[in-house]
Design a protein around this motif. Structure first.
Motif, short mmCIF file in Angstrom:
data_model
loop_
_atom_site.label_atom_id
_atom_site.label_comp_id
_atom_site.label_asym_id
_atom_site.label_seq_id
_atom_site.Cartn_x
_atom_site.Cartn_y
_atom_site.Cartn_z
N UNK A 174 8.24 20.27 12.98
CA UNK A 174 9.56 19.71 12.69
C UNK A 174 9.58 18.22 13.01
N UNK A 175 10.09 17.43 12.08
CA UNK A 175 10.19 15.99 12.27
C UNK A 175 11.57 15.51 11.82
N UNK A 176 12.14 14.61 12.58
CA UNK A 176 13.34 13.91 12.15
C UNK A 176 12.95 12.62 11.45
N UNK A 177 13.92 11.90 10.96
CA UNK A 177 13.67 10.60 10.34
C UNK A 177 13.14 9.64 11.40
N UNK A 178 12.03 8.96 11.16
CA UNK A 178 11.46 8.08 12.19
C UNK A 178 12.36 6.86 12.44
N UNK A 179 12.31 6.36 13.66
CA UNK A 179 13.18 5.25 14.05
C UNK A 179 12.91 3.98 13.26
N UNK A 180 11.69 3.85 12.71
CA UNK A 180 11.32 2.63 12.00
C UNK A 180 11.62 2.68 10.51
N UNK A 181 12.15 3.80 10.02
CA UNK A 181 12.38 3.97 8.58
C UNK A 181 13.32 2.91 8.02
N UNK A 182 14.24 2.41 8.84
CA UNK A 182 15.20 1.41 8.37
C UNK A 182 14.53 0.12 7.93
N UNK A 183 13.30 -0.11 8.37
CA UNK A 183 12.59 -1.33 8.00
C UNK A 183 11.85 -1.22 6.67
N UNK A 205 7.18 18.32 3.66
CA UNK A 205 5.86 18.32 4.30
C UNK A 205 5.27 16.92 4.47
N UNK A 206 5.97 15.90 4.02
CA UNK A 206 5.41 14.56 4.15
C UNK A 206 6.50 13.49 3.98
N UNK A 207 6.18 12.31 4.50
CA UNK A 207 6.97 11.12 4.21
C UNK A 207 6.17 10.30 3.21
N UNK A 233 0.83 -1.20 0.00
CA UNK A 233 0.00 0.00 0.00
C UNK A 233 0.87 1.26 0.00
N UNK A 234 0.86 2.04 -1.09
CA UNK A 234 1.57 3.33 -1.07
C UNK A 234 0.94 4.23 -0.01
N UNK A 235 1.80 4.97 0.69
CA UNK A 235 1.34 5.74 1.85
C UNK A 235 1.98 7.13 1.87
N UNK A 236 1.18 8.10 2.26
CA UNK A 236 1.65 9.46 2.54
C UNK A 236 1.43 9.77 4.01
#
Length: 316
Positions: A93-102, A111-113, A84-87
């Motif tokens: 302000x947001x940093x890279x989320x800890x779960x991004x490595x998965x 403005x979005x991931x 599922x493509x997701x926005x």
């Protein structure tokens, strides 16, 4: 070493554990108060995402393994599992989320991931798991336990009990850290959407839009400590309003269903471990509960750890 194992609970965590244990040579009985279709897992929007889950190396490992397994299942055509493509809309302000490595295709914008994750339609996936479990020789017993110590007897004997009882673990495991996190959702007719949209920091409350094959799940709420499963019309109206604000195509979409359920949350996060104290009669207990709104996100990774712990418990 094979063992007679009783899995308590037939939600996503219990069934996933039961499948892995049965297919790895253990004799498994699932003891459950409710059929899988009657568990809170049936209500889940079930898109891979570590909702309200603290960063932890173990949790990242469970999430990564589950991502990989569900992605492989989607490629193999398992019913109800699709990428599922997701926005994710960002506010502040947001940093890279800890779960991004998965997540292999995770991409950051101002403005979005954007990323792609497995989505699971539970109404077809839970029956598929149950059928896979039964085909491998597992059995299911309907019985509401008053005590975890009664699980071996309900199953006709057990060397190991896997406690995947969700919210019931508050009583069965005497764990006051377990608590409900109420969630209310609305299902509307799908006007042709394929991309999930999330807005965790929406000023009116967490908001998500998850398309499925026949509907779109709109949410939602996350209300710790609230035991009420009655649908609140005002909450439904608020969900519809802010989802249409984010995705205008949803304006006027026919409402197909509404529901409220209790996520099995736990202060301190999920408990996945071998209990140091055996049950009367000698059965060892492996706990797997407290996943909150991340049951689908962590299920296969946690089940793999339960498999390892069960082997150790059976050989103890």
């Amino acid at each position: 070493m094979s063992a007679n194992v009783t899995v308590v609970g037939a939600g996503i965590s219990g069934l996933t554990c039961a499948v892995l244990l049965q297919e790895h040579g253990h004799a498994v009985t699932v003891v459950t108060a409710d059929e899988p279709a009657g568990t809170v897992s049936r209500l889940a929007a079930a898109v891979w995402y570590p909702t309200r889950t603290a960063a932890d190396p173990r949790v990242l490992s469970w999430a990564r393994r589950t991502y990989d397994e569900l992605t492989a299942q989607a490629a193999a055509g398992v019913p109800g599992v699709v990428p599922r493509p997701t926005r994710m809309i960002l506010r502040g302000t947001h940093g890279t989320p800890w779960w991004a490595a998965a997540v292999p295709d995770f991409a950051e914008g101002r403005d979005e991931w954007r990323f792609t994750v497995p989505s699971v339609e539970m109404e077809v996936y839970l029956p598929w798991l149950l059928d896979r479990f039964g085909t491998a020789g597992g059995r299911l017993v309907r019985h509401r336990l008053a005590r975890l110590a009664d699980a071996p007897e309900a199953a006709g004997g057990a060397d190991v009990v896997v406690n995947a009882s969700g919210l019931a673990a508050r009583d069965l495991a005497d764990d006051p850290a377990v608590h409900p996190a109420r969630g209310q959702v609305v299902g509307v007719a799908n006007p042709g959407l394929v991309t999930s949209v999330r807005d965790e920091d929406h000023p009116a409350g967490m908001t998500y839009i998850h398309p499925r094959s026949r509907d779109v799940v709109l949410g939602g709420t996350f209300q710790p400590g609230d035991w009420d499963t009655t649908v609140d019309p005002a909450t439904t109206a608020a969900i519809l309003s802010r989802c249409a604000e984010l995705v205008p195509e949803l304006a006027g979409a026919p409402v197909l269903w509404q529901s409220a359920g209790l996520r099995p949350a736990r202060h301190g996060g999920a408990r996945v471990e071998l209990d140091p104290v055996a049950l009367p009669g000698g059965a060892r207990v492996v706990h797997d509960y407290g996943h909150g709104g991340a049951g689908v996100t962590l299920a296969w990774g946690c089940a793999e750890e339960v498999l390892t712990l069960t082997g150790g418990a059976a050989g103890a």
